[in-house]
Write an enzyme that holds these catalytic residues in place. Structure first.
Site, PDB file in Angstrom:
ATOM      1  N   CYS A   1      56.288  13.458 -55.158  1.00  0.00           N
ATOM      2  CA  CYS A   1      55.840  14.851 -55.269  1.00  0.00           C
ATOM      3  C   CYS A   1      56.995  15.803 -54.951  1.00  0.00           C
ATOM      4  CB  CYS A   1      54.683  15.088 -54.307  1.00  0.00           C
ATOM      5  SG  CYS A   1      54.042  16.774 -54.390  1.00  0.00           S
TER       6      CYS A   1
ATOM      7  N   CYS B   1      56.106  19.076 -48.042  1.00  0.00           N
ATOM      8  CA  CYS B   1      55.168  19.068 -46.901  1.00  0.00           C
ATOM      9  C   CYS B   1      55.643  18.035 -45.857  1.00  0.00           C
ATOM     10  CB  CYS B   1      53.764  18.720 -47.383  1.00  0.00           C
ATOM     11  SG  CYS B   1      53.257  19.705 -48.812  1.00  0.00           S
TER      12      CYS B   1
ATOM     13  N   CYS C   1      53.825  14.668 -45.172  1.00  0.00           N
ATOM     14  CA  CYS C   1      53.271  13.867 -46.268  1.00  0.00           C
ATOM     15  C   CYS C   1      54.189  12.732 -46.723  1.00  0.00           C
ATOM     16  CB  CYS C   1      52.948  14.764 -47.457  1.00  0.00           C
ATOM     17  SG  CYS C   1      52.128  13.838 -48.782  1.00  0.00           S
TER      18      CYS C   1
ATOM     19  N   CYS D   1      36.634  11.267 -54.114  1.00  0.00           N
ATOM     20  CA  CYS D   1      37.679  12.287 -54.153  1.00  0.00           C
ATOM     21  C   CYS D   1      38.974  11.675 -54.672  1.00  0.00           C
ATOM     22  CB  CYS D   1      37.880  12.849 -52.756  1.00  0.00           C
ATOM     23  SG  CYS D   1      39.204  14.057 -52.695  1.00  0.00           S
TER      24      CYS D   1
ATOM     25  N   CYS E   1      35.193  15.043 -56.586  1.00  0.00           N
ATOM     26  CA  CYS E   1      36.106  16.009 -55.977  1.00  0.00           C
ATOM     27  C   CYS E   1      37.520  15.613 -56.392  1.00  0.00           C
ATOM     28  CB  CYS E   1      35.946  15.938 -54.458  1.00  0.00           C
ATOM     29  SG  CYS E   1      37.126  16.945 -53.552  1.00  0.00           S
TER      30      CYS E   1
ATOM     31  N   CYS F   1      36.604  22.606 -50.852  1.00  0.00           N
ATOM     32  CA  CYS F   1      36.829  21.652 -49.772  1.00  0.00           C
ATOM     33  C   CYS F   1      38.192  22.040 -49.218  1.00  0.00           C
ATOM     34  CB  CYS F   1      36.840  20.231 -50.320  1.00  0.00           C
ATOM     35  SG  CYS F   1      37.326  19.037 -49.056  1.00  0.00           S
TER      36      CYS F   1
ATOM     37  N   ARG G   1      34.317  17.402 -41.979  1.00  0.00           N
ATOM     38  CA  ARG G   1      34.636  15.993 -42.247  1.00  0.00           C
ATOM     39  C   ARG G   1      35.697  15.453 -41.296  1.00  0.00           C
ATOM     40  NH1 ARG G   1      35.729  16.478 -47.383  1.00  0.00           N
ATOM     41  NH2 ARG G   1      33.528  16.218 -47.844  1.00  0.00           N
TER      42      ARG G   1
HETATM   43  N1  SAM Z   1      49.154  17.271 -53.729  1.00  0.00           N
HETATM   44  C1  SAM Z   1      47.909  17.857 -53.481  1.00  0.00           C
HETATM   45  C2  SAM Z   1      47.994  18.969 -52.463  1.00  0.00           C
HETATM   46  O1  SAM Z   1      48.736  18.875 -51.500  1.00  0.00           O
HETATM   47  O2  SAM Z   1      47.277  19.938 -52.634  1.00  0.00           O
HETATM   48  C3  SAM Z   1      46.828  16.892 -53.071  1.00  0.00           C
HETATM   49  C4  SAM Z   1      47.087  15.702 -52.178  1.00  0.00           C
HETATM   50  S1  SAM Z   1      47.516  16.023 -50.480  1.00  0.00           S
HETATM   51  C5  SAM Z   1      47.937  14.415 -49.964  1.00  0.00           C
HETATM   52  C6  SAM Z   1      45.976  16.428 -49.674  1.00  0.00           C
HETATM   53  C7  SAM Z   1      45.983  16.730 -48.197  1.00  0.00           C
HETATM   54  O3  SAM Z   1      46.093  15.538 -47.447  1.00  0.00           O
HETATM   55  C8  SAM Z   1      47.081  17.612 -47.640  1.00  0.00           C
HETATM   56  O4  SAM Z   1      46.865  18.957 -47.886  1.00  0.00           O
HETATM   57  C9  SAM Z   1      46.996  17.303 -46.153  1.00  0.00           C
HETATM   58  O5  SAM Z   1      46.117  18.195 -45.496  1.00  0.00           O
HETATM   59  C10 SAM Z   1      46.453  15.873 -46.119  1.00  0.00           C
HETATM   60  N2  SAM Z   1      47.469  14.928 -45.628  1.00  0.00           N
HETATM   61  C11 SAM Z   1      48.496  14.430 -46.329  1.00  0.00           C
HETATM   62  N3  SAM Z   1      49.254  13.610 -45.581  1.00  0.00           N
HETATM   63  C12 SAM Z   1      48.700  13.585 -44.341  1.00  0.00           C
HETATM   64  C13 SAM Z   1      49.038  12.926 -43.117  1.00  0.00           C
HETATM   65  N4  SAM Z   1      50.110  12.167 -43.017  1.00  0.00           N
HETATM   66  N5  SAM Z   1      48.246  13.122 -42.054  1.00  0.00           N
HETATM   67  C14 SAM Z   1      47.162  13.932 -42.164  1.00  0.00           C
HETATM   68  N6  SAM Z   1      46.804  14.581 -43.291  1.00  0.00           N
HETATM   69  C15 SAM Z   1      47.564  14.422 -44.368  1.00  0.00           C
HETATM   70  C1  DTB Z   2      42.096  15.707 -46.855  1.00  0.00           C
HETATM   71  O1  DTB Z   2      41.931  16.740 -46.185  1.00  0.00           O
HETATM   72  N1  DTB Z   2      42.557  14.573 -46.363  1.00  0.00           N
HETATM   73  C2  DTB Z   2      42.636  13.570 -47.402  1.00  0.00           C
HETATM   74  C3  DTB Z   2      42.051  14.306 -48.638  1.00  0.00           C
HETATM   75  N2  DTB Z   2      41.818  15.610 -48.144  1.00  0.00           N
HETATM   76  C4  DTB Z   2      42.740  14.278 -49.918  1.00  0.00           C
HETATM   77  C5  DTB Z   2      43.974  12.969 -47.539  1.00  0.00           C
HETATM   78  C6  DTB Z   2      44.490  12.348 -46.259  1.00  0.00           C
HETATM   79  C7  DTB Z   2      45.797  11.722 -46.547  1.00  0.00           C
HETATM   80  C8  DTB Z   2      46.300  10.909 -45.408  1.00  0.00           C
HETATM   81  C9  DTB Z   2      47.632  10.295 -45.682  1.00  0.00           C
HETATM   82  C10 DTB Z   2      47.631   9.298 -46.818  1.00  0.00           C
HETATM   83  O2  DTB Z   2      46.685   8.524 -47.021  1.00  0.00           O
HETATM   84  O3  DTB Z   2      48.621   9.321 -47.557  1.00  0.00           O
HETATM   85 FE1  SF4 Z   3      52.771  16.760 -52.491  1.00  0.00          FE
HETATM   86 FE2  SF4 Z   3      51.945  15.568 -50.296  1.00  0.00          FE
HETATM   87 FE3  SF4 Z   3      52.434  18.172 -50.259  1.00  0.00          FE
HETATM   88 FE4  SF4 Z   3      50.298  17.196 -51.643  1.00  0.00          FE
HETATM   89  S1  SF4 Z   3      50.594  17.160 -49.436  1.00  0.00           S
HETATM   90  S2  SF4 Z   3      51.764  18.743 -52.304  1.00  0.00           S
HETATM   91  S3  SF4 Z   3      51.128  15.237 -52.320  1.00  0.00           S
HETATM   92  S4  SF4 Z   3      53.940  16.561 -50.604  1.00  0.00           S
END
Ligand code: SAM
Ligand code: DTB
Ligand code: SF4
Length: 329
Positions: free
Chosen positions: A66, A70, A73, A111, A143, A203, A275
């Site tokens: 991506c 973030c 992530c 989702c 979702c 959400c 959630r």
């Molecule tokens: N790329 C899209 C976005 O960011 O809108 C969707 C996928 S992203 C992985 C969805 C959410 O997962 C993020 O906004 C974040 O709140 C959560 N998330 C991602 N990595 C995480 C982590 N290591 N620990 C907790 N929450 C995480």
């Molecule tokens: C949200 O708030 N948490 C979920 C879902 N929406 C998409 C994602 C959590 C991701 C946790 C790290 C991973 O599995 O990569």
């Molecule tokens: Fe990309 Fe992860 Fe950020 Fe979603 S949360 S925009 S997957 S870097």
């Protein structure tokens, strides 16, 4: 109004408000914990069946690589030390078959998450629309979380039968710049507005444990509770500190901190599904049960989240069985 002296604090305001101040929210977060949980439970039971805990399963339909940065992530291409295999967008039929399997295992909602900065029109988006139609046809709530959206894309998702769009605020406006540099808070609010305009449920939640203060937590909740209507679901994620990300050394979230967030979210947003999201597997069944008492009424269900492990379905079955009624034998 909320009395800000925690010893005398009382909630007398109308239950549905979108004009909470950050001071009021922070006072709630800092309440004596048992009082906070008791108040949240009272509101929860007025608006929900206490037995009804939604199970939502997650699937990463496009993984890694991506362009966003973030800090939390594992899927960001900026964090080169993370051990993760990139995968391109999955085949829609395969996705629907996995949704069916999740449904058979007890999930009511499915989702699908893509590691995209934004949605682009074309074959890939058409495939996502096909996934949404397929999941919807199973009778599951569909979702998706796909990054930023244009109004016509939100409309197309709604027409395909999408129930909700997940797009998190992640943290407070004040702390946001510490975590993400490649998209703004305002970008997020605009995507959320496009979803609302298309009639999609929102959400929208965030993450705790990234180094933010209680003031930041209050500020994020204040933005969430400031939506009118409130988001239909609010995921509260506890950071999964992944090796190779800039936040890999953050300490684990304390169960009572998560409990304060859940209880306060419930008080602020009485009808919302709150959630228990990422990080749930770090909490015992007893700690999760306290969160359910405080108003959490949805979980991510299934052995994996997007890329990280989740609470196992076996453990969850045991937990939900233990929370049900005792059999006669
Ligand atoms: N790329 C899209 C976005 O960011 O809108 C969707 C996928 S992203 C992985 C969805 C959410 O997962 C993020 O906004 C974040 O709140 C959560 N998330 C991602 N990595 C995480 C982590 N290591 N620990 C907790 N929450 C995480
Ligand atoms: C949200 O708030 N948490 C979920 C879902 N929406 C998409 C994602 C959590 C991701 C946790 C790290 C991973 O599995 O990569
Ligand atoms: Fe990309 Fe992860 Fe950020 Fe979603 S949360 S925009 S997957 S870097």
């Amino acid at each position: 109004m909320l009395d800000q002296d925690p010893q005398k604090a009382s909630l007398t305001a109308s239950e549905f408000r979108s004009d909470w101040t950050v001071d009021e929210v922070e006072a709630l977060l800092r309440f004596p914990l048992l009082d906070l949980v008791g108040r949240a439970n009272e509101i929860h039971r007025r608006h929900h069946d206490a037995e009804d805990i939604q199970k939502a399963s997650l699937l990463s339909i496009k993984t890694g690589g991506c362009p966003e940065d973030c800090a939390y992530c594992p899927q960001s291409a900026h964090h080169k030390e993370v051990d993760l295999d990139k995968e391109k967008l999955m085949n829609p039929k395969h996705v629907v078959s996995l949704a069916k399997r999740a449904q058979q295992a007890g999930a009511e909602r499915f989702c699908m998450g893509a590691a995209w900065r934004r949605v682009r029109d074309g074959q890939e988006f058409d495939n996502v629309l096909e996934m949404v139609r397929g999941v919807n046809d199973l009778g599951m709530e569909a979702c998706v979380t796909l990054g930023m959206l244009e109004p016509h894309q939100a409309q197309a998702l709604a027409e395909a039968g999408l129930k909700a769009y997940n797009h998190n605020l992640d943290t407070s406006p004040e702390f946001y710049g510490e975590i993400i540099g490649t998209r703004t808070y305002q970008d997020r609010l605009e995507t959320l507005a496009h979803c609302r305009d298309a009639g999609l449920d929102l959400c929208c939640g965030g993450i705790i444990g990234m180094g933010e203060s209680w003031r930041d937590r209050a500020s994020m909740l204040q933005v969430l509770a400031g939506f009118d209507p409130h988001p239909e679901s609010v995921p509260i994620n506890a950071l999964i500190a992944t090796k190779g990300t800039p936040l890999e050394h953050r300490e684990k979230v304390q169960a009572f901190d998560l409990l304060r967030m859940v209880a306060t979210a419930r008080i602020l947003m009485p009808k919302t599904r709150v959630r228990l999201s990422a990080g749930r597997s770090d909490f015992s069944a007893a700690e999760q049960a306290l969160c359910f008492l405080a108003g959490a009424n949805s979980v991510f269900y299934g052995d994996v989240l997007l890329t990280a492990p989740n609470a196992g379905t076996g453990d969850d079955r045991d937990m939900f069985a233990a929370l049900g009624s005792l059999s006669a034998t």
